[in-house]
Design a protein around this motif. Sequence first.
Motif, PDB file in Angstrom:
ATOM      1  N   ALA A  39      37.165  40.396 -57.970  1.00  0.00           N
ATOM      2  CA  ALA A  39      38.762  39.973 -57.851  1.00  0.00           C
ATOM      3  C   ALA A  39      38.999  41.256 -59.504  1.00  0.00           C
ATOM      4  N   ALA A  40      38.375  41.917 -60.243  1.00  0.00           N
ATOM      5  CA  ALA A  40      39.089  43.151 -61.107  1.00  0.00           C
ATOM      6  C   ALA A  40      40.475  43.307 -60.304  1.00  0.00           C
ATOM      7  N   THR A  78      24.819  43.833 -55.666  1.00  0.00           N
ATOM      8  CA  THR A  78      25.922  43.757 -54.102  1.00  0.00           C
ATOM      9  C   THR A  78      26.685  42.905 -54.544  1.00  0.00           C
ATOM     10  N   PRO A 136      31.998  41.076 -55.206  1.00  0.00           N
ATOM     11  CA  PRO A 136      33.154  40.162 -55.617  1.00  0.00           C
ATOM     12  C   PRO A 136      33.770  40.823 -56.660  1.00  0.00           C
ATOM     13  N   MET A 137      31.858  40.259 -58.403  1.00  0.00           N
ATOM     14  CA  MET A 137      34.049  41.029 -59.288  1.00  0.00           C
ATOM     15  C   MET A 137      34.681  42.138 -59.303  1.00  0.00           C
ATOM     16  N   ALA A 138      33.699  42.705 -58.725  1.00  0.00           N
ATOM     17  CA  ALA A 138      35.027  44.384 -58.571  1.00  0.00           C
ATOM     18  C   ALA A 138      36.072  43.928 -57.738  1.00  0.00           C
ATOM     19  N   VAL A 146      26.865  40.188 -56.129  1.00  0.00           N
ATOM     20  CA  VAL A 146      27.470  39.695 -57.357  1.00  0.00           C
ATOM     21  C   VAL A 146      28.651  40.682 -57.897  1.00  0.00           C
ATOM     22  N   ILE A 147      27.617  42.124 -57.860  1.00  0.00           N
ATOM     23  CA  ILE A 147      28.964  43.040 -58.185  1.00  0.00           C
ATOM     24  C   ILE A 147      29.832  43.505 -57.167  1.00  0.00           C
TER      25      ILE A 147
END
Length: 413
Positions: free
Chosen positions: A244-245, A235, A240-242, A237-238
């Motif tokens: 950012a997307a 979570t 922040p990636m979400a 990692v995911i």
Amino acid sequence: MTVLWVLLIRLFTELPRSITAVGWAELPENDYNRIASALLILMMTGGIVFRRKLQVRFALQQVLVAVALLMVFYTGWAVHTFHQVGMSYTGIGVVIMRYLMEILIAIFFWNFVRSERDLHRIKSIFYLPAILLIFLITFLQIATSSFENIQGVDRLIGPFGNPNTLAAFMHFFIVITIVLYVQEKGPKFWLLLLAQYVILLYTGSITMTLAHLLFLFYVGVSNRWYKSKLFYYATVVIVPMALAAFVIKLDAIQDRLAILFNTDTFELHSGSSILWRWEAWTSYISLLDSPLKWLFGLGIGTHRSIFLNGYPGSLTGIFEAPGTHNDYLAVLVDFGLLGLILFFICLRAVLRYLRSLEKVDPKVRYFRYYIYSLLFAMLSENMIDQLSMSLGILFLVSYCKTVYLKKHERSIA
């Protein structure tokens, strides 16, 4: 084996739609589609009728006879409906072919699969070539920015000519990838999942993305992700990636929302797909103008044709819609309340059977979660008579047959 290759060809008869839509070439589509469908149906019919090892239990024979009688009745009823409005009977035949394909796929592959080796053949002959070809086409479109502008947003159409159709296939293939490879969890498993999620998100299909999130919710609760440290590490990692997307795609998201409704007043625009669906549902329900029609519907194929431009006598002067965009309404229009009740009875029977097989192989539950997600998607899309549903039936029946054989072996032992 030959049937699997033909089914693979049938899967990619949708390819001309993609090539035409992104402007790479102008190719016809329906002839390829229908010829391959008819060839597949004929091959399965021949196998079921002429090969002795293809047998159907007596109880299932009774069910199939009842289904055949219902299809004959609803076909005659559709002919009556289309004759009244002066429409061509072509649309009836197209939908009958779709339902017939699903029924024959279920019968054929239940008899075809006699060991886990046959399931591996299906995976090697159909699953892997299909997913690799989809990757080739869709990632080529991403690399060349060959998207189609739909409602003001550039969306990926892949080899199927429609973002929602591509998203439905990605949702399906992700589920099958989990079923086939979840125990290995090697690099192939994670790479396949990553590639498929990239394609799913690029399609921009809100309905299928939400349906897949519902599937993941059931998987997470079942596997108790909330008790796993790895879940919380991922979570970090995911999330922040979400985010950012989301920021990168913010303009596209705002454009999409602005087309659906006025972002200041929240009023629906005339071109909004939400408003369009509401108008479509209202128009279809208005066809059920008598108790007899509410009980028996208007006949098989009506929901796909009666408001579709291109058929003589179609009611496009009232409204134009390629299907109800709600499968429950589609069943109601074609088969009436009687058909809708039978649909839920059959659905309940399938879910109970899957639960019984889960005691032998817990991975069967992923198919049950997939069905739950489809039931959600069916609220705003037509899924029942689509090719993705035929492929879902293929793998559902094939995998359940292997589990059934294990259960049978245990009972003998």
